[in-house]
Design an enzyme around this catalytic site. Structure first.
Site, PDB file in Angstrom:
ATOM      1  N   SER A  52       4.788  72.696  10.212  1.00  0.00           N
ATOM      2  CA  SER A  52       3.978  71.535   9.873  1.00  0.00           C
ATOM      3  C   SER A  52       3.811  70.658  11.104  1.00  0.00           C
ATOM      4  O   SER A  52       4.758  70.432  11.856  1.00  0.00           O
ATOM      5  CB  SER A  52       4.653  70.751   8.739  1.00  0.00           C
ATOM      6  OG  SER A  52       3.983  69.534   8.492  1.00  0.00           O
ATOM      7  N   LYS A  76       6.372  64.668   0.910  1.00  0.00           N
ATOM      8  CA  LYS A  76       4.920  64.514   0.865  1.00  0.00           C
ATOM      9  C   LYS A  76       4.640  63.035   0.698  1.00  0.00           C
ATOM     10  O   LYS A  76       5.177  62.393  -0.227  1.00  0.00           O
ATOM     11  CB  LYS A  76       4.311  65.299  -0.303  1.00  0.00           C
ATOM     12  CG  LYS A  76       2.792  65.338  -0.274  1.00  0.00           C
ATOM     13  CD  LYS A  76       2.290  66.169   0.892  1.00  0.00           C
ATOM     14  CE  LYS A  76       0.784  66.303   0.866  1.00  0.00           C
ATOM     15  NZ  LYS A  76       0.273  67.165   1.943  1.00  0.00           N
ATOM     16  N   GLY A 108      13.094  64.472  14.510  1.00  0.00           N
ATOM     17  CA  GLY A 108      13.600  65.050  15.740  1.00  0.00           C
ATOM     18  C   GLY A 108      13.174  64.200  16.919  1.00  0.00           C
ATOM     19  O   GLY A 108      12.384  63.249  16.778  1.00  0.00           O
ATOM     20  N   ARG A 114       4.004  59.319   7.845  1.00  0.00           N
ATOM     21  CA  ARG A 114       5.007  60.339   8.166  1.00  0.00           C
ATOM     22  C   ARG A 114       6.209  59.727   8.872  1.00  0.00           C
ATOM     23  O   ARG A 114       7.363  60.038   8.556  1.00  0.00           O
ATOM     24  CB  ARG A 114       4.386  61.419   9.049  1.00  0.00           C
ATOM     25  CG  ARG A 114       3.399  62.342   8.369  1.00  0.00           C
ATOM     26  CD  ARG A 114       3.047  63.534   9.241  1.00  0.00           C
ATOM     27  NE  ARG A 114       2.464  63.163  10.528  1.00  0.00           N
ATOM     28  CZ  ARG A 114       1.189  63.293  10.852  1.00  0.00           C
ATOM     29  NH1 ARG A 114       0.333  63.765   9.947  1.00  0.00           N
ATOM     30  NH2 ARG A 114       0.748  62.962  12.053  1.00  0.00           N
ATOM     31  N   ARG A 135      -5.364  71.392   0.431  1.00  0.00           N
ATOM     32  CA  ARG A 135      -4.066  71.004  -0.122  1.00  0.00           C
ATOM     33  C   ARG A 135      -4.195  70.656  -1.601  1.00  0.00           C
ATOM     34  O   ARG A 135      -3.442  71.151  -2.448  1.00  0.00           O
ATOM     35  CB  ARG A 135      -3.494  69.823   0.670  1.00  0.00           C
ATOM     36  CG  ARG A 135      -3.213  70.129   2.126  1.00  0.00           C
ATOM     37  CD  ARG A 135      -2.780  68.916   2.911  1.00  0.00           C
ATOM     38  NE  ARG A 135      -3.763  67.850   2.905  1.00  0.00           N
ATOM     39  CZ  ARG A 135      -4.026  67.062   3.947  1.00  0.00           C
ATOM     40  NH1 ARG A 135      -3.381  67.240   5.084  1.00  0.00           N
ATOM     41  NH2 ARG A 135      -4.910  66.096   3.872  1.00  0.00           N
ATOM     42  N   SER A 168       4.897  65.185   5.493  1.00  0.00           N
ATOM     43  CA  SER A 168       3.510  65.635   5.530  1.00  0.00           C
ATOM     44  C   SER A 168       2.653  64.676   4.722  1.00  0.00           C
ATOM     45  O   SER A 168       2.985  64.352   3.580  1.00  0.00           O
ATOM     46  CB  SER A 168       3.412  67.053   4.952  1.00  0.00           C
ATOM     47  OG  SER A 168       2.092  67.525   4.959  1.00  0.00           O
TER      48      SER A 168
END
Length: 373
Positions: free
Chosen positions: A352, A165, A359, A197, A54, A234
């Site tokens: 991801s 992020k 959700g 997250r 990343r 993420s």
């Protein structure tokens, strides 16, 4: 607010340091580097704490764009929102999606209604002990509202995907907090990814009015009835603040693109993926096909995936949480990635892992962007 033209370019990569596709589009004039606002990418790392693909991808992009923009690589990273998601298990294919935005005098002929709009904002840097807690939730909510304003979106129902992020904890960061007499939400670097997250996703839910009750620190990773239908978060080691990208539709946009979304209730929720594709006018049969009569084609799909925390999918036991060889997030990315790729007819989609408070538990949001031609 001025009218903006938003562009979306999906570019395959040969490795996390590959910038040749982007540079070719810049050289050809297809992409104006000064208009690049955000880059979302999938890299072939493990998606864990030590996934340096990343950071490598961001460094390569910043170095390449620095000469194009007359800036230092550090200044490029401050100007453009880079979100790299590690993990391309199964049929998922490494790629980047480049979002551009530029002002136009007026809408071109033939473009009407609400079109794709994008906005960006950042939080302040967090202290290690703030990650996964109410401070991160509150600051993220502020940044989401700022990004909405930047995108020219006033109505939360016009927001279809919020990509964030966010940071994670390292042993050094945990020790720094302890030296000040403070405890972090967890001392595990891997667990901290989920806390960060989750808190970031709850910040989206607060900003959009999806959650109206007060959220306590102890609700993070416990109250899974609290979630956002459009958040995608993420974690990464390379920052200590949240980068927020809001994607939605706006009357102020002159884009040839449109975005829509749906919510997967579990990892095999095919109807939800179909609904997301249909929300942008795409025809779905055995695979997604352009609707020539409507002049639409798929650009990319963005989704979150996680192993259901109760250990089952539709009443049957799964073993993703019990596998000691492969992390559950890698299992989930492969499963959901395969489902979406089968419908889309391509593995070049953005999936991801880790969907805490994104959700319902075990599911996650799925958004589609289509180009009108």
């Amino acid at each position: 607010m001025p009218t903006a033209s938003v562009g979306v370019f999906k570019i395959a990569t040969k490795g996390p340091g590959d910038v040749s596709g982007l540079m070719a589009m810049i050289v050809s004039g297809a992409i104006d580097p000064t208009s690049i606002l955000a880059v979302l990418g999938k890299t072939e790392g493990n998606g864990g704490v030590n996934d340096f693909t990343r950071e490598y991808a961001v460094a390569a992009l910043c170095t390449a764009l620095a000469s194009q923009l007359g800036l230092t690589p550090h200044e490029v990273e401050q100007r453009i929102a880079f979100v790299m998601s590690g993990g391309t298990e199964g049929v998922l294919s490494p790629h980047i999606t480049v979002f551009t935005r530029s002002e136009v005098a007026q809408r071109p002929a033939g473009i009407s209604g609400k079109r794709l709009s994008i906005g960006m904002a950042q939080t302040r840097d967090f202290l290690p002990e703030e990650l996964g807690r109410s401070a991160q939730i509150a600051e993220t909510a502020k940044a989401v509202k700022a990004a909405m304003a930047d995108a020219g979106i006033a109505n939360p129902t016009d927001v279809h995907f919020v990509q964030i992020k966010c940071p994670l904890l390292t042993s050094e960061r945990v020790e720094a907090a302890a030296a000040r007499g403070n405890k972090t939400a967890t001392i595990s670097s891997y667990s901290s990814m989920a806390y960060s997250r989750g808190a970031s996703a709850l910040g989206v839910a607060v900003a959009l009015g999806e959650v109206t009750s007060d959220i306590r620190d102890e609700d993070v990773l416990r109250r899974y009835d609290l979630f956002s239908k459009v958040a995608s978060t993420s974690s990464g080691i390379e920052l200590m603040h949240n980068v927020v990208i809001v994607l939605g539709n706006s009357d102020n946009s002159a884009s040839e693109f449109e975005i829509g979304h749906a919510v997967m209730n579990d990892a095999i929720d095919t109807p939800a993926v179909v609904s997301a594709l249909q929300s942008v006018g795409l025809e779905v049969g055995l695979r997604v096909a352009p609707r020539a009569e409507a002049g639409r084609e798929l650009v990319n799909i963005f989704a979150k995936a996680e192993a259901s925390p109760d250990g089952s999918v539709r009443g049957f036991r799964h073993t993703m949480l019990e596998d000691t060889d492969i992390s559950s997030t890698r299992h989930a990315r492969a499963a959901v990635g395969g489902l979406i790729a089968g419908l889309a007819g391509t593995g070049v989609v953005y999936v991801s892992g880790g969907a805490e408070h994104q959700g319902p538990a075990g599911g996650g949001p799925v958004a589609a962007i289509a180009r009108m031609f």
